[in-house]
Design a protein around this motif. Structure first.
Motif, PDB file in Angstrom:
ATOM      1  N   HIS A  66      -4.111   9.556   1.570  1.00 37.56           N
ATOM      2  CA  HIS A  66      -3.868   8.003   1.501  1.00 37.56           C
ATOM      3  C   HIS A  66      -2.369   7.798   1.651  1.00 37.56           C
ATOM      4  O   HIS A  66      -2.058   6.894   2.332  1.00 37.56           O
ATOM      5  CB  HIS A  66      -4.377   7.687   0.182  1.00 37.56           C
ATOM      6  CG  HIS A  66      -5.708   7.688  -0.070  1.00 37.56           C
ATOM      7  ND1 HIS A  66      -6.452   7.634  -1.347  1.00 37.56           N
ATOM      8  CD2 HIS A  66      -6.948   7.447   0.948  1.00 37.56           C
ATOM      9  CE1 HIS A  66      -7.824   7.444  -1.025  1.00 37.56           C
ATOM     10  NE2 HIS A  66      -8.051   7.387   0.468  1.00 37.56           N
ATOM     11  N   LEU A  67      -1.507   8.768   1.172  1.00 34.08           N
ATOM     12  CA  LEU A  67      -0.297   8.717   1.241  1.00 34.08           C
ATOM     13  C   LEU A  67       0.316   8.859   2.505  1.00 34.08           C
ATOM     14  O   LEU A  67       1.100   7.721   3.098  1.00 34.08           O
ATOM     15  CB  LEU A  67       0.589   9.626   0.395  1.00 34.08           C
ATOM     16  CG  LEU A  67       2.088   9.835   0.423  1.00 34.08           C
ATOM     17  CD1 LEU A  67       2.688   8.677  -0.294  1.00 34.08           C
ATOM     18  CD2 LEU A  67       2.484  10.965  -0.444  1.00 34.08           C
ATOM     19  N   VAL A  68      -0.057   9.816   3.231  1.00 34.38           N
ATOM     20  CA  VAL A  68       0.316   9.933   4.584  1.00 34.38           C
ATOM     21  C   VAL A  68      -0.020   8.914   5.768  1.00 34.38           C
ATOM     22  O   VAL A  68       0.558   8.210   6.384  1.00 34.38           O
ATOM     23  CB  VAL A  68      -0.213  11.246   5.278  1.00 34.38           C
ATOM     24  CG1 VAL A  68      -0.537  11.315   6.912  1.00 34.38           C
ATOM     25  CG2 VAL A  68       0.290  12.428   4.796  1.00 34.38           C
ATOM     26  N   ALA A 122      -0.637   5.445   4.525  1.00 40.41           N
ATOM     27  CA  ALA A 122      -0.017   4.531   4.095  1.00 40.41           C
ATOM     28  C   ALA A 122       1.408   4.463   4.835  1.00 40.41           C
ATOM     29  O   ALA A 122       1.831   3.419   5.366  1.00 40.41           O
ATOM     30  CB  ALA A 122       0.068   4.208   2.484  1.00 40.41           C
ATOM     31  N   LEU A 123       2.072   5.481   4.624  1.00 43.81           N
ATOM     32  CA  LEU A 123       3.474   5.734   5.217  1.00 43.81           C
ATOM     33  C   LEU A 123       3.317   5.435   6.737  1.00 43.81           C
ATOM     34  O   LEU A 123       4.213   4.803   7.310  1.00 43.81           O
ATOM     35  CB  LEU A 123       4.137   6.844   4.807  1.00 43.81           C
ATOM     36  CG  LEU A 123       4.512   7.027   3.306  1.00 43.81           C
ATOM     37  CD1 LEU A 123       5.115   8.667   2.903  1.00 43.81           C
ATOM     38  CD2 LEU A 123       5.281   5.939   2.971  1.00 43.81           C
ATOM     39  N   GLY A 124       2.488   6.308   7.560  1.00 48.09           N
ATOM     40  CA  GLY A 124       2.216   6.017   8.879  1.00 48.09           C
ATOM     41  C   GLY A 124       1.982   4.754   9.501  1.00 48.09           C
ATOM     42  O   GLY A 124       2.619   4.300  10.270  1.00 48.09           O
ATOM     43  N   THR A 125       1.176   4.146   8.702  1.00 45.40           N
ATOM     44  CA  THR A 125       0.727   2.821   9.355  1.00 45.40           C
ATOM     45  C   THR A 125       2.076   1.938   9.012  1.00 45.40           C
ATOM     46  O   THR A 125       2.219   1.010   9.887  1.00 45.40           O
ATOM     47  CB  THR A 125      -0.568   2.341   8.592  1.00 45.40           C
ATOM     48  OG1 THR A 125      -1.499   3.482   8.355  1.00 45.40           O
ATOM     49  CG2 THR A 125      -1.424   1.046   9.267  1.00 45.40           C
ATOM     50  N   GLN A 139      -5.640  12.354  -1.751  1.00 43.86           N
ATOM     51  CA  GLN A 139      -4.518  11.677  -2.335  1.00 43.86           C
ATOM     52  C   GLN A 139      -3.146  11.824  -1.177  1.00 43.86           C
ATOM     53  O   GLN A 139      -2.851  10.905  -0.891  1.00 43.86           O
ATOM     54  CB  GLN A 139      -3.800  12.284  -3.808  1.00 43.86           C
ATOM     55  CG  GLN A 139      -2.644  11.446  -4.015  1.00 43.86           C
ATOM     56  CD  GLN A 139      -2.143  11.601  -5.459  1.00 43.86           C
ATOM     57  OE1 GLN A 139      -2.870  12.338  -6.360  1.00 43.86           O
ATOM     58  NE2 GLN A 139      -0.982  11.341  -5.677  1.00 43.86           N
ATOM     59  N   THR A 140      -3.248  13.056  -0.688  1.00 39.50           N
ATOM     60  CA  THR A 140      -2.081  13.135   0.219  1.00 39.50           C
ATOM     61  C   THR A 140      -2.673  12.432   1.505  1.00 39.50           C
ATOM     62  O   THR A 140      -1.739  11.720   2.228  1.00 39.50           O
ATOM     63  CB  THR A 140      -2.198  14.636   0.472  1.00 39.50           C
ATOM     64  OG1 THR A 140      -2.108  15.562  -0.418  1.00 39.50           O
ATOM     65  CG2 THR A 140      -1.075  15.001   1.446  1.00 39.50           C
ATOM     66  N   VAL A 144       5.291  12.606   7.388  1.00 33.52           N
ATOM     67  CA  VAL A 144       3.739  12.495   7.464  1.00 33.52           C
ATOM     68  C   VAL A 144       3.157  13.683   7.958  1.00 33.52           C
ATOM     69  O   VAL A 144       2.209  14.376   7.266  1.00 33.52           O
ATOM     70  CB  VAL A 144       3.382  11.234   7.882  1.00 33.52           C
ATOM     71  CG1 VAL A 144       2.186  11.383   8.578  1.00 33.52           C
ATOM     72  CG2 VAL A 144       3.879   9.753   7.420  1.00 33.52           C
ATOM     73  N   GLU A 156       1.004   4.000  -3.078  1.00 28.56           N
ATOM     74  CA  GLU A 156       0.684   5.453  -2.819  1.00 28.56           C
ATOM     75  C   GLU A 156       1.912   6.586  -3.288  1.00 28.56           C
ATOM     76  O   GLU A 156       1.735   7.458  -3.782  1.00 28.56           O
ATOM     77  CB  GLU A 156       0.277   5.800  -1.218  1.00 28.56           C
ATOM     78  CG  GLU A 156      -1.046   5.441  -1.032  1.00 28.56           C
ATOM     79  CD  GLU A 156      -2.241   5.656  -1.636  1.00 28.56           C
ATOM     80  OE1 GLU A 156      -2.213   6.794  -2.180  1.00 28.56           O
ATOM     81  OE2 GLU A 156      -3.212   5.075  -1.778  1.00 28.56           O
ATOM     82  N   LEU A 209       1.157  17.235  -5.344  1.00 27.84           N
ATOM     83  CA  LEU A 209       0.242  16.912  -3.994  1.00 27.84           C
ATOM     84  C   LEU A 209      -1.057  18.124  -3.907  1.00 27.84           C
ATOM     85  O   LEU A 209      -2.205  17.841  -3.675  1.00 27.84           O
ATOM     86  CB  LEU A 209       0.680  16.393  -2.807  1.00 27.84           C
ATOM     87  CG  LEU A 209       1.293  15.258  -2.772  1.00 27.84           C
ATOM     88  CD1 LEU A 209       2.239  14.967  -1.629  1.00 27.84           C
ATOM     89  CD2 LEU A 209       0.554  13.994  -2.992  1.00 27.84           C
ATOM     90  N   LYS A 264       0.921  -1.437   0.084  1.00 26.17           N
ATOM     91  CA  LYS A 264       0.062  -0.021   0.132  1.00 26.17           C
ATOM     92  C   LYS A 264       0.799   1.099   0.007  1.00 26.17           C
ATOM     93  O   LYS A 264       0.745   2.197  -0.851  1.00 26.17           O
ATOM     94  CB  LYS A 264      -0.820  -0.119   1.198  1.00 26.17           C
ATOM     95  CG  LYS A 264      -1.885   1.259   1.474  1.00 26.17           C
ATOM     96  CD  LYS A 264      -3.154   0.951   0.579  1.00 26.17           C
ATOM     97  CE  LYS A 264      -4.012   2.147   0.853  1.00 26.17           C
ATOM     98  NZ  LYS A 264      -4.241   2.809  -0.581  1.00 26.17           N
ATOM     99  N   ALA A 265       1.917   1.349   0.971  1.00 28.44           N
ATOM    100  CA  ALA A 265       2.793   2.482   0.953  1.00 28.44           C
ATOM    101  C   ALA A 265       3.642   2.533  -0.427  1.00 28.44           C
ATOM    102  O   ALA A 265       3.618   3.792  -0.998  1.00 28.44           O
ATOM    103  CB  ALA A 265       4.005   2.009   2.128  1.00 28.44           C
TER     104      ALA A 265
END
Lengths: 206, 206
Positions: free
Chosen positions: B43-45, B47-50, B40-41, A45, A14, B33, A10-11
């Motif tokens: 989702h990116l944020v 995905a990276l955080g998770t 979109q931002t 983030v 994105e 972005l 997922k990462a």
């Protein structure tokens, strides 16, 4: 590409949505973040999230700003009746870094491009026309890139202003200072000959 | 580069901390972005955080995994006494995509590189040595890149295993299938001649 981890997949997905970032590059970037301390990812983030949620655009010139009226527009020392039309904030930053311009800007937010579905209504054009028609502007400088889309946009704005008395100009195109003539493309070189300037003027500017 | 917005500056700075992303590229990505829908931002944020918070590493092979033991290690159909030593998960993905390997992996997480301050203690080497010494492994395949660091790491592991009876091998280096000889570098071509294989074997594999 098959991933052993849905979180990783997922990462990477994105990340690869960003322009110029393919799946492989995205994977490299994400794995880099995993190797770094957690704080680096948290800072990234946080910065992106905050920017996207709290970003403002200057109500006058539409440039990115943290406040309602940007520093340039609210600066009393700027020449207020001269407006330079640019595509986005990168152009503002580039022109500002020269230290040669003391007027204001108007950021269109893009160029007219029917191929990409971008028409005049998607850009900050109507507010520019209003501003000019209200009579507060004496000179308009067109500083869009010299592409088909840039020329189209310039021409569209120019036509909208028919009958309005205003001085218009466009930034000079020519051979870059320090560039060798032999490496210049023919169109640029051709334009620089057609639009040659009196030697005395060049002396004054150098 | 001077920014009119602290939020923008911070986002560009954090983005430019990623490898291969300079300030200009970072600005381009961040502005992209801003032009896209907010989701979109988000989702990116997200995905990276998770990923950074919930990522697990397989307790057996140290590859990235969503569970404690990764799919490869927990697959009963894999050959359990053959281990391929790789640098990171990208190599696992590359080898898996060939469909030619049925054993397990051991992800080191890097290569020994004194210049970058990476010593054996920073890598997953001790767990590999233990695993091998416990007698559950029959064959070790070294699949690190053929660089100074890769060779150093290979040699370090090899020395640690002195006296242990185990079959070791390294992946074949040579001219890529479909590659033209004339474009190959001398070292690769030289190795492929020194390490030539019987024609009958090549016939069997093709």
């Amino acid at each position: 590409m098959e991933f052993s981890s849905k979180l990783l997949e997922k990462a990477v997905y994105e990340m690869s949505q960003l322009p110029g970032i393919g799946k492989r590059t995205a994977l490299r970037l994400v794995l880099h973040l995993l190797r770094q301390p957690k704080t680096q990812t948290e800072h990234l983030v946080m910065a992106l999230g905050t920017l996207r949620n709290e970003i403002k655009f200057c109500q006058n010139c539409h440039s990115i700003s943290d406040v309602n009226i940007c520093d340039i527009c609210s600066n009393p020392n700027r020449v207020r009746d001269m407006i330079c039309i640019v595509e986005d904030i990168r152009d503002v930053m580039a022109i500002e870094s020269t230290g040669q311009y003391r007027g204001l800007y108007h950021v269109l937010g893009g160029k007219i491009s029917p191929m990409d579905g971008i028409g005049p209504q998607n850009l900050n054009i109507s507010s520019l026309i209003e501003k000019v028609k209200s009579g507060e502007v004496k000179e308009l400088i067109f500083a869009l890139s010299a592409t088909m889309e840039g020329d189209t946009t310039n021409f569209y704005i120019y036509k909208q202003l028919e009958g309005v008395e205003i001085k218009t100009s466009t930034i000079a195109r020519g051979i870059g200072v320090n560039d060798e003539l032999e490496y210049a493309d023919e169109i640029t070189l051709g334009r620089s000959i057609v639009n040659r300037i009196p030697f005395e003027n060049a002396l004054k500017n150098s």
